[in-house]
Write a protein that holds these residues in place. Sequence first.
Motif, mmCIF file in Angstrom:
data_model
loop_
_atom_site.group_PDB
_atom_site.id
_atom_site.type_symbol
_atom_site.label_atom_id
_atom_site.label_comp_id
_atom_site.label_asym_id
_atom_site.label_seq_id
_atom_site.Cartn_x
_atom_site.Cartn_y
_atom_site.Cartn_z
ATOM 1 N N VAL A 91 0.837 -1.204 0.000
ATOM 2 C CA VAL A 91 0.000 0.000 0.000
ATOM 3 C C VAL A 91 0.869 1.250 0.000
ATOM 4 N N HIS A 92 1.911 1.248 0.805
ATOM 5 C CA HIS A 92 2.785 2.415 0.938
ATOM 6 C C HIS A 92 3.428 2.785 -0.402
ATOM 7 N N TYR A 93 4.013 1.808 -1.062
ATOM 8 C CA TYR A 93 4.742 2.113 -2.299
ATOM 9 C C TYR A 93 3.802 2.431 -3.457
ATOM 10 N N THR A 94 2.628 1.820 -3.490
ATOM 11 C CA THR A 94 1.699 2.177 -4.572
ATOM 12 C C THR A 94 1.206 3.610 -4.399
ATOM 13 N N GLN A 95 1.062 4.068 -3.161
ATOM 14 C CA GLN A 95 0.641 5.447 -2.948
ATOM 15 C C GLN A 95 1.727 6.430 -3.374
ATOM 16 N N ILE A 96 2.979 6.078 -3.162
ATOM 17 C CA ILE A 96 4.075 6.936 -3.630
ATOM 18 C C ILE A 96 4.115 6.948 -5.160
ATOM 19 N N ASP A 97 3.863 5.799 -5.757
ATOM 20 C CA ASP A 97 3.810 5.730 -7.215
ATOM 21 C C ASP A 97 2.696 6.613 -7.768
ATOM 22 N N GLU A 98 1.605 6.720 -7.040
ATOM 23 C CA GLU A 98 0.505 7.591 -7.472
ATOM 24 C C GLU A 98 0.953 9.047 -7.549
ATOM 25 N N ILE A 99 1.818 9.444 -6.622
ATOM 26 C CA ILE A 99 2.354 10.803 -6.664
ATOM 27 C C ILE A 99 3.184 10.993 -7.930
ATOM 28 N N ALA A 100 4.049 10.013 -8.229
ATOM 29 C CA ALA A 100 4.891 10.114 -9.426
ATOM 30 C C ALA A 100 4.037 10.234 -10.679
ATOM 31 N N ARG A 101 3.016 9.423 -10.778
ATOM 32 C CA ARG A 101 2.153 9.437 -11.966
ATOM 33 C C ARG A 101 1.376 10.747 -12.060
ATOM 34 N N TYR A 102 0.915 11.239 -10.937
ATOM 35 C CA TYR A 102 0.172 12.504 -10.934
ATOM 36 C C TYR A 102 1.061 13.652 -11.404
ATOM 37 N N ARG A 103 2.283 13.712 -10.883
ATOM 38 C CA ARG A 103 3.188 14.786 -11.270
ATOM 39 C C ARG A 103 3.591 14.677 -12.748
ATOM 40 N N ARG A 104 3.741 13.469 -13.255
ATOM 41 C CA ARG A 104 4.036 13.325 -14.691
ATOM 42 C C ARG A 104 2.903 13.901 -15.524
ATOM 43 N N MET A 105 1.671 13.579 -15.118
ATOM 44 C CA MET A 105 0.519 14.062 -15.874
ATOM 45 C C MET A 105 0.340 15.571 -15.713
ATOM 46 N N GLN A 106 1.007 16.162 -14.730
ATOM 47 C CA GLN A 106 1.005 17.614 -14.593
ATOM 48 C C GLN A 106 2.089 18.269 -15.451
ATOM 49 N N GLY A 107 2.846 17.452 -16.152
ATOM 50 C CA GLY A 107 3.841 17.989 -17.068
ATOM 51 C C GLY A 107 5.241 18.113 -16.512
ATOM 52 N N LEU A 108 5.493 17.556 -15.314
ATOM 53 C CA LEU A 108 6.833 17.617 -14.737
ATOM 54 C C LEU A 108 7.690 16.460 -15.224
ATOM 55 N N GLU A 109 8.990 16.666 -15.223
ATOM 56 C CA GLU A 109 9.940 15.588 -15.531
ATOM 57 C C GLU A 109 10.222 14.878 -14.218
ATOM 58 N N VAL A 110 9.602 13.728 -14.042
ATOM 59 C CA VAL A 110 9.641 13.046 -12.749
ATOM 60 C C VAL A 110 10.849 12.126 -12.654
ATOM 61 N N ASN A 111 11.641 12.368 -11.635
ATOM 62 C CA ASN A 111 12.792 11.532 -11.315
ATOM 63 C C ASN A 111 12.382 10.643 -10.146
ATOM 64 N N PHE A 112 12.072 9.390 -10.466
ATOM 65 C CA PHE A 112 11.512 8.445 -9.486
ATOM 66 C C PHE A 112 12.398 7.205 -9.469
ATOM 67 N N PRO A 113 13.548 7.288 -8.783
ATOM 68 C CA PRO A 113 14.506 6.177 -8.842
ATOM 69 C C PRO A 113 14.134 5.039 -7.901
ATOM 70 N N LEU A 114 14.444 3.843 -8.334
ATOM 71 C CA LEU A 114 14.313 2.669 -7.473
ATOM 72 C C LEU A 114 15.550 2.580 -6.598
ATOM 73 N N GLY A 115 15.345 2.520 -5.301
ATOM 74 C CA GLY A 115 16.451 2.323 -4.383
ATOM 75 C C GLY A 115 16.201 1.097 -3.521
ATOM 76 N N ILE A 116 17.254 0.392 -3.190
ATOM 77 C CA ILE A 116 17.154 -0.779 -2.314
ATOM 78 C C ILE A 116 18.130 -0.586 -1.160
ATOM 79 N N ASP A 117 17.636 -0.639 0.068
ATOM 80 C CA ASP A 117 18.478 -0.510 1.252
ATOM 81 C C ASP A 117 18.995 -1.886 1.633
ATOM 82 N N ARG A 118 20.313 -2.060 1.568
ATOM 83 C CA ARG A 118 20.894 -3.384 1.815
ATOM 84 C C ARG A 118 21.926 -3.371 2.940
ATOM 85 N N ASN A 119 22.108 -2.250 3.599
ATOM 86 C CA ASN A 119 23.074 -2.189 4.695
ATOM 87 C C ASN A 119 22.418 -2.519 6.027
#
Length: 852
Positions: A91-119
Amino acid sequence: MSITLLGAITCAWLKRYKLTLADIKETDVLPTKFKPKITSKRWKPEAEEEILKIWFDEDLYAFDPNSGKEIFTIDTPPPYLSGPMHVGQVVHYTQIDEIARYRRMQGLEVNFPLGIDRNGLPVEVRVERDLGLNMHTTPREIFIQKCRELLDEDEKIAVAGFKRLGLGFNTYDDEGSYRTDSPKYRAVTQATFIDIWNKGLVYNGVRPNNWCFECGTTIADAEVEYSERPTTLHYLYFQVEGQDPIEIATTRPELLCACGAIFIHPDDKRYRSYVGKKAKVPVFGHEVQIIESPTAQMDVGTGALMVCSYGDQADIMAFRDYALKPIAAISPDGTMTEAAGEYAGLTVSEARMRVIEALVKGKFLFKQEESIQRVPLCWRSRTPIEFIAMEEYYVKQVEFIDDLMKITNETPFFPSFHRQILIDWLNRVSVDWPVSRRRYYGTELPIWYCNACGEAVLPESGEIRYYQPWKEDPPFKKCPKCSAEKGFRGEERTFDTWMDSSISGLQAIGYLRDDNLFKKAFGNVLRPQGKDIVRTWLYYSLLRIYQLTGKPAFKEIWVSGFVVDENGEAMSKSKGNSPPPMPFVEKYGADAIRFFGVLEAGLGSDIRFSEDRLAGVSKFMTKLWNIARFISMFPVPEKMRFADLTPVDQWVLAEANKTVERILPDCDLLDFHKPAIEIRRFAWNFFADHVLEMLKGRCFNGEGTFTEKEQESAWFALHETLKVILKALAPITPFITDRVYRELYDPKGIHRKAYPSPQEEWTSEMTEHTGLLMQTNAAFWKFKRESGLSLRQGVPEAHVSDKLKLWARDLQAMHGIDTIGFGKPSGDGFVDVIIPETNEVIFVKPPPTEPE
């Protein structure tokens, strides 16, 4: 054609083609233009896999820093890998993805990198537990490799889950994503440490720290949680020369050997004669001073307070404030030290039992009572911590609190009430941050020590390189302090994992690696995260980035709540209330679980997970598909001027416009809860139930009652409204909306289209009577049901409110009314149907009863 769609065809249309329902066949009856363009009869979760392939083939979400658009960066929370995802992460990550998609549709260049915490500690603990290895007795290279292998397998599971959920990261390849244990990432962490070292913000010191025996390392205050647990309060006699014994209550009799003083409150009249005298510690026999201190609470226990090194944070403060000499009673391995005398080598719990026995034997223990104690726990292992003096490296933080408080108050929080979590934490920070850890799997401190003088030496700043001092020579030959060239000893400790995670917002925008990107992107970064790590990830990010840049880390901060079970209980595997989420995704679809996440609660509030409610939400996907499939029967007209539409069609678009106006304020606050409710209500309760039912007669125009222009106007209104619905839902339910849009409107899909915005001309005074119209329709349906009529069966005559005159012809087609009038009829034979909560009445003349 499906029966669902046949139900939309009026009896009049069937009459025109001289057909009955029995004659209808899917393949050969409808005119070509009325065959649905969407051929699939049902929306199925499996269809999402097909859409995913298209997205990846098109590289749909690629980030182009040179596009000329404003760059909007999402500092994606890098999930810590510990096996399959849980429902809360989904649920958490899909809601963040919704922000990325919304901002793209607003015409912004969305930088939405995948990060993995492994330390960090969790993977080390799992390797020790699952593989039966001991970190400190296993060769470091081998232990690190085992950690990496375990993380690699976990990462495959996590990334597959992210893909299946439709998370639109820039890319999933190694080049466009990051791992916190990669040499590239760790090199930047080390470079930032060298930077703040050179700024004088790091020092080495010995002080009591939070120590976790299970993890075998120091942990920061922000990593300590508290739990109330039952305990026993032991009442003891301390002998005082010339006075009656002073009575002390303690929960930690095993720390008597480390007792440094007795505190009494200055206003406590009971103990005035004891001030300045010495008390003899039972069992161990050493004497300690009795000191007046306001930290003693007269109404707690006996009012006299035993101060030990160290029972809690209050003890630590007391030893510091009164310059008491600490005695180390507990060793880092969890056993008692030589200071405990005959109890040395015992575990803390063993020593407690033995000391209690000695207290009883010596008649020092005169009472015991059960109590509740607030116990500090390691937030990872959930085991009680102790306070042990250790030599560690510290990053200065206390001197930055005022600046961070100012940043906190000036930075927008979504929702705003979660700002208080950070404010509360800032008010609690009183000591600097210990950042060195005695573990293996983490970023190493880039420090070497001169063998001649012991000076700590770091590489020069400027070169971004990953250092492993424990196994490699330093990048210098001579000690800058003594000029000796006798060699160096490498530091073996690693950083607190938050030293890495706290600069993810800089890593995402190329800090120290891509100056061009950093200059463009810094200052427009969103931090999305859960409320549980405000005092760690958010706080340390604000601190570190301010220390490095002198500026606020984020333009906006977005904080979500927890996902709990349907009873409001925290989810955990041990409770059996934390089911794996991916089977739900496969059963109901990613769109359904994404939609569920925003429907259940507003941003920042906890979400109660229930499969029954999820199943209910999935029905909307079916409804939306049926709406789109029905509309797909009708051609998409060329662009029509709003003024050329019929008044009813103008009203439909005006209602769509009002919906957009209602949802945008919350969308701009990055809270899609109310917008999701509003869109579902509009699409299902208004558009499907009323508009489609009303306009289908004109869309088919079976008897030729309407002109071609009126028919095309209806087609245009339906398609334009469907586009609004699809675009408004696209960030939340990306699969079904993209599939429909590709099939009907644009093979390139929906996700690069503009998000709906209010259209200035889409207004109609008819919207004032929308409620009355819907109530009138409900009254007709009620009348037919109560009269035993089919909802499609017509009536010879009906009279409605004169406020609905502009809807007259479409109402006739909708309800099969031969003659429609307005106001109260003059003739007989009408049935009055009262519209609840209004002064309106409809009058319906029932059809004649056919003879049996």
